[in-house]
Scaffold this motif. Sequence first.
Motif, mmCIF file in Angstrom:
data_model
loop_
_atom_site.group_PDB
_atom_site.id
_atom_site.type_symbol
_atom_site.label_atom_id
_atom_site.label_comp_id
_atom_site.label_asym_id
_atom_site.label_seq_id
_atom_site.Cartn_x
_atom_site.Cartn_y
_atom_site.Cartn_z
ATOM 1 N N LEU A 268 0.771 -1.280 -0.105
ATOM 2 C CA LEU A 268 -0.034 0.147 -0.130
ATOM 3 C C LEU A 268 0.939 1.241 -0.041
ATOM 4 N N CYS A 269 2.013 0.984 0.854
ATOM 5 C CA CYS A 269 2.922 2.445 0.850
ATOM 6 C C CYS A 269 3.476 2.726 -0.601
ATOM 7 N N ALA A 270 3.762 1.502 -1.084
ATOM 8 C CA ALA A 270 4.590 1.650 -2.283
ATOM 9 C C ALA A 270 3.839 2.087 -3.413
ATOM 10 N N ALA A 271 2.426 1.535 -3.443
ATOM 11 C CA ALA A 271 1.595 1.996 -4.298
ATOM 12 C C ALA A 271 1.074 3.194 -4.425
ATOM 13 N N ALA A 272 1.038 4.043 -3.082
ATOM 14 C CA ALA A 272 0.600 5.253 -2.902
ATOM 15 C C ALA A 272 2.139 6.482 -3.043
ATOM 16 N N TYR A 273 3.164 5.703 -3.077
ATOM 17 C CA TYR A 273 4.492 6.649 -3.495
ATOM 18 C C TYR A 273 4.225 7.493 -4.579
ATOM 19 N N PRO A 274 3.938 6.844 -5.806
ATOM 20 C CA PRO A 274 3.715 7.909 -6.904
ATOM 21 C C PRO A 274 3.012 8.883 -6.843
ATOM 22 N N THR A 275 1.545 8.879 -6.285
ATOM 23 C CA THR A 275 0.772 9.743 -6.136
ATOM 24 C C THR A 275 1.385 10.791 -5.023
ATOM 25 N N TRP A 276 2.202 10.479 -4.345
ATOM 26 C CA TRP A 276 2.747 11.702 -3.217
ATOM 27 C C TRP A 276 3.956 12.189 -4.031
ATOM 28 N N GLU A 277 4.604 11.428 -4.886
ATOM 29 C CA GLU A 277 5.827 11.905 -5.669
ATOM 30 C C GLU A 277 5.010 13.289 -6.786
ATOM 31 N N HIS A 278 3.953 12.531 -7.345
ATOM 32 C CA HIS A 278 3.193 13.816 -8.321
ATOM 33 C C HIS A 278 2.811 14.797 -7.546
ATOM 34 N N TRP A 279 2.127 14.839 -6.545
ATOM 35 C CA TRP A 279 1.807 16.300 -5.912
ATOM 36 C C TRP A 279 2.756 16.761 -5.139
ATOM 37 N N ARG A 280 3.896 16.270 -4.610
ATOM 38 C CA ARG A 280 5.093 16.933 -3.913
ATOM 39 C C ARG A 280 5.476 18.211 -4.695
ATOM 40 N N PRO A 281 5.971 18.328 -5.968
ATOM 41 C CA PRO A 281 6.315 19.534 -6.573
ATOM 42 C C PRO A 281 5.344 20.628 -6.294
ATOM 43 N N TYR A 282 4.116 20.494 -6.202
ATOM 44 C CA TYR A 282 3.317 21.463 -6.103
ATOM 45 C C TYR A 282 3.323 22.332 -4.769
ATOM 46 N N VAL A 283 3.663 21.670 -3.850
ATOM 47 C CA VAL A 283 3.756 22.247 -2.701
ATOM 48 C C VAL A 283 5.070 23.255 -2.485
ATOM 49 N N GLY A 284 6.172 22.958 -3.155
ATOM 50 C CA GLY A 284 7.411 23.850 -2.984
ATOM 51 C C GLY A 284 7.275 24.814 -4.394
ATOM 52 N N GLU A 285 8.558 24.932 -4.386
ATOM 53 C CA GLU A 285 8.995 26.136 -5.365
ATOM 54 C C GLU A 285 8.703 25.438 -6.751
ATOM 55 N N ARG A 286 8.039 26.318 -7.787
ATOM 56 C CA ARG A 286 7.828 25.940 -9.043
ATOM 57 C C ARG A 286 8.926 26.422 -10.114
ATOM 58 N N ARG A 287 9.371 25.782 -10.980
ATOM 59 C CA ARG A 287 10.211 26.496 -11.896
ATOM 60 C C ARG A 287 9.579 25.932 -13.617
ATOM 61 N N ALA A 288 9.857 27.137 -14.431
ATOM 62 C CA ALA A 288 9.361 26.791 -15.651
ATOM 63 C C ALA A 288 10.339 26.989 -16.835
ATOM 64 N N PHE A 289 10.047 26.469 -17.839
ATOM 65 C CA PHE A 289 11.096 26.373 -18.813
ATOM 66 C C PHE A 289 10.240 26.169 -20.303
ATOM 67 N N PHE A 290 10.731 27.080 -21.173
ATOM 68 C CA PHE A 290 10.164 27.195 -22.429
ATOM 69 C C PHE A 290 10.849 27.264 -23.426
ATOM 70 N N CYS A 291 10.846 27.007 -24.792
ATOM 71 C CA CYS A 291 11.328 27.313 -25.808
ATOM 72 C C CYS A 291 10.412 27.106 -26.963
ATOM 73 N N VAL A 292 10.809 27.795 -28.455
ATOM 74 C CA VAL A 292 10.022 27.952 -29.560
ATOM 75 C C VAL A 292 10.534 26.831 -30.298
ATOM 76 N N GLY A 293 9.226 25.987 -30.717
ATOM 77 C CA GLY A 293 9.704 24.659 -31.539
ATOM 78 C C GLY A 293 8.481 24.179 -31.925
#
Length: 239
Positions: free
Chosen positions: A15-40
């Motif tokens: 159960l913990c291992a299966a829930a880890y990907p969800t925690w890993e998915h939402w974790r970046p939304y809590v802290g600092e965000r960085r953006a990158f873009f290019c034209v292509g």
Amino acid sequence: MILTRLTLTAWLGALCAAAYPTWEHWRPYVGERRAFFCVGSYFPDANMWQPLVLPLRADADMLVGLGVTWAVPAVVVLVALGHWRSAVAGRRAAAVLAATAVAGPLVAMYFDSDACAFVPLFSGQWFVEVVDRASTDSTVLALLVAAVLVLLATRGRPEPDPRPAGRAARWTAAILIDYWMVVTIRLLLPGVSWESGLLAGLTFPGLVYPPEQLLVLLVIILYLLPRRTLGIWLTGLRR
């Protein structure tokens, strides 16, 4: 008693291992965000496999992403835990977890920041990206660990699978054939391309606009309603 404790430990670990990907998915939304873009170019280079593979990849990528976002792997473990005496339920849950782990690297769209373009499907760079993600992504490892723990928790309970493997394979082939038929029918709409898949159009605006979409939707329903679609007929199944 010791065996029961080990089984419960395996279920908790799964159960913990299966829930880890969800925690890993939402974790970046809590802290600092960085953006990158290019034209292509948004779309990858065309090749002969795209009409067959890209719609399926787009839909599978969306399903995997939604599943991880809303903790579907953890729900799968909980459902299997509700049938913890069934070896069949354990094998099916482990198969879903392992398939999700394998599908993640295969269906992801890889972006080359140097070339400012998506990595072409089935190119040498694409294979390198898939292997690199499969070997380094902690979410892939977590899902595989969850699958193994579910199998260990349901070991020693022999139980025949009520559905023969050959019939399951034929149903999978039939679903894929009918999926590509629906994709082909949807291409009758102006402005619709095979890159987006089917799920991207399953919104209210996507179902009613343009107006021709309603006619195409009716054609798809009429195709799927009969008891023998093309996929079922080619695979010799009965519904």
